[in-house]
Scaffold this motif. Structure first.
Motif, PDB file in Angstrom:
ATOM      1  N   TRP A 100       0.797  -1.184   0.023  1.00  0.00           N
ATOM      2  CA  TRP A 100       0.072   0.097  -0.137  1.00  0.00           C
ATOM      3  C   TRP A 100       0.960   1.087  -0.133  1.00  0.00           C
ATOM      4  N   PRO A 101       0.824   2.080  -0.866  1.00  0.00           N
ATOM      5  CA  PRO A 101      -0.320   1.924  -1.948  1.00  0.00           C
ATOM      6  C   PRO A 101       0.365   1.119  -3.135  1.00  0.00           C
ATOM      7  N   LYS A 142      -3.529   6.237   7.152  1.00  0.00           N
ATOM      8  CA  LYS A 142      -3.430   6.853   5.667  1.00  0.00           C
ATOM      9  C   LYS A 142      -2.649   7.975   5.400  1.00  0.00           C
ATOM     10  N   LEU A 164      -6.753   6.840  -2.407  1.00  0.00           N
ATOM     11  CA  LEU A 164      -6.268   6.213  -0.924  1.00  0.00           C
ATOM     12  C   LEU A 164      -6.717   6.593  -0.003  1.00  0.00           C
TER      13      LEU A 164
END
Length: 192
Positions: free
Chosen positions: A3-4, A90, A124
C-alpha cells in the motif's frame, strides 16, 4: 500487499508508471549533472540501475511505491515515490523525486504533483501527504510552497547526506481538508 499498490497515472503532459529496470537507460541520460548537487540525493548515471533496484526492493518490503516520470511518448525523465507509507493512519510522503533539468518548472512537474496528490487523497483516502526537502534547498522549498503545502517544521540534524554533512529537513504537508483548494490551484497552473 503493498500500500499504495503500483499504478499508472496519466495526464496530458506526464505519465507516471511503475518504475522498472527498463527505465535505466532513459534515466541515466536524463539525470545530467543533478547527481552533483550536494543538498539532495540523485543517482549518478552509473548508479542508476542500482538505485532502481534499491527502490524496487523497498517496494517489495512495503516501504515505497516508486514511479518513473515519463513524457507522453514514454521517455523517462525522472523518478518519484510514495514513501514513508503509513497505511494505518492513511499518510504518505511524496519524495525521492528528481526530474531532468529540461522539464523542471514546466507543466510536467505540476501535473506530476497533481496526479500523485489526487491519487493519494481521492483514491487512497489519505488524511495528509508530506513533502520533505533539505532546509537549504531553496528551489525545492519554493516549489513545495507554491503547491500550497504548509511548513510543519524543521527536523534539525535529521540525517547525514552523501557528502558527510548533516541535513536539517524541512517537513511540509497538505491535509485532506486543504486538497480541494490546492487541486484548483494546480489545475490553474497546468492549464496556462
Amino acid at each position: 500487499m503493498t500500500w499504495p499498490a503500483p499504478v499508472s497515472l496519466k495526464g496530458t503532459h506526464v505519465h507516471l508508471v511503475p518504475l522498472a529496470i527498463t527505465h535505466s537507460n532513459d534515466l541515466s541520460a536524463a539525470v545530467g549533472d543533478l547527481h552533483q548537487l550536494w543538498y539532495t540525493t540523485v543517482p549518478s548515471p552509473e548508479n542508476m540501475r542500482s538505485e532502481i533496484e534499491r527502490r524496487l526492493a523497498l517496494q517489495k518490503d512495503g516501504q515505497m511505491t516508486p514511479f518513473a516520470i515519463c513524457t507522453p511518448d514514454g521517455r523517462a525523465v525522472g523518478m518519484t515515490t510514495y514513501m514513508n507509507v503509513d497505511p494505518i493512519n492513511k499518510r504518505v510522503e511524496i519524495g525521492s523525486t528528481w526530474i531532468s533539468k529540461d522539464v523542471q518548472r514546466s507543466s510536467l512537474n505540476s501535473e506530476t504533483k497533481l496526479l500523485l496528490l489526487a491519487h493519494a487523497f481521492e483514491v487512497l483516502d489519505c488524511i495528509a501527504v508530506e513533502l520533505r526537502t533539505h532546509r537549504l534547498n531553496a528551489q525545492s522549498r519554493r516549489a513545495i510552497e507554491r503547491l500550497g503545502a504548509q511548513l510543519d517544521g524543521i527536523l534539525r540534524s535529521h540525517m547525514v547526506v552523501a557528502n558527510g554533512t548533516i541535513r536539517d529537513t524541512a517537513v511540509y504537508s497538505i491535509t485532506a481538508a486543504e486538497w480541494p483548494a490546492i487541486k484548483a490551484g494546480l489545475l490553474g497552473k497546468i492549464s496556462t
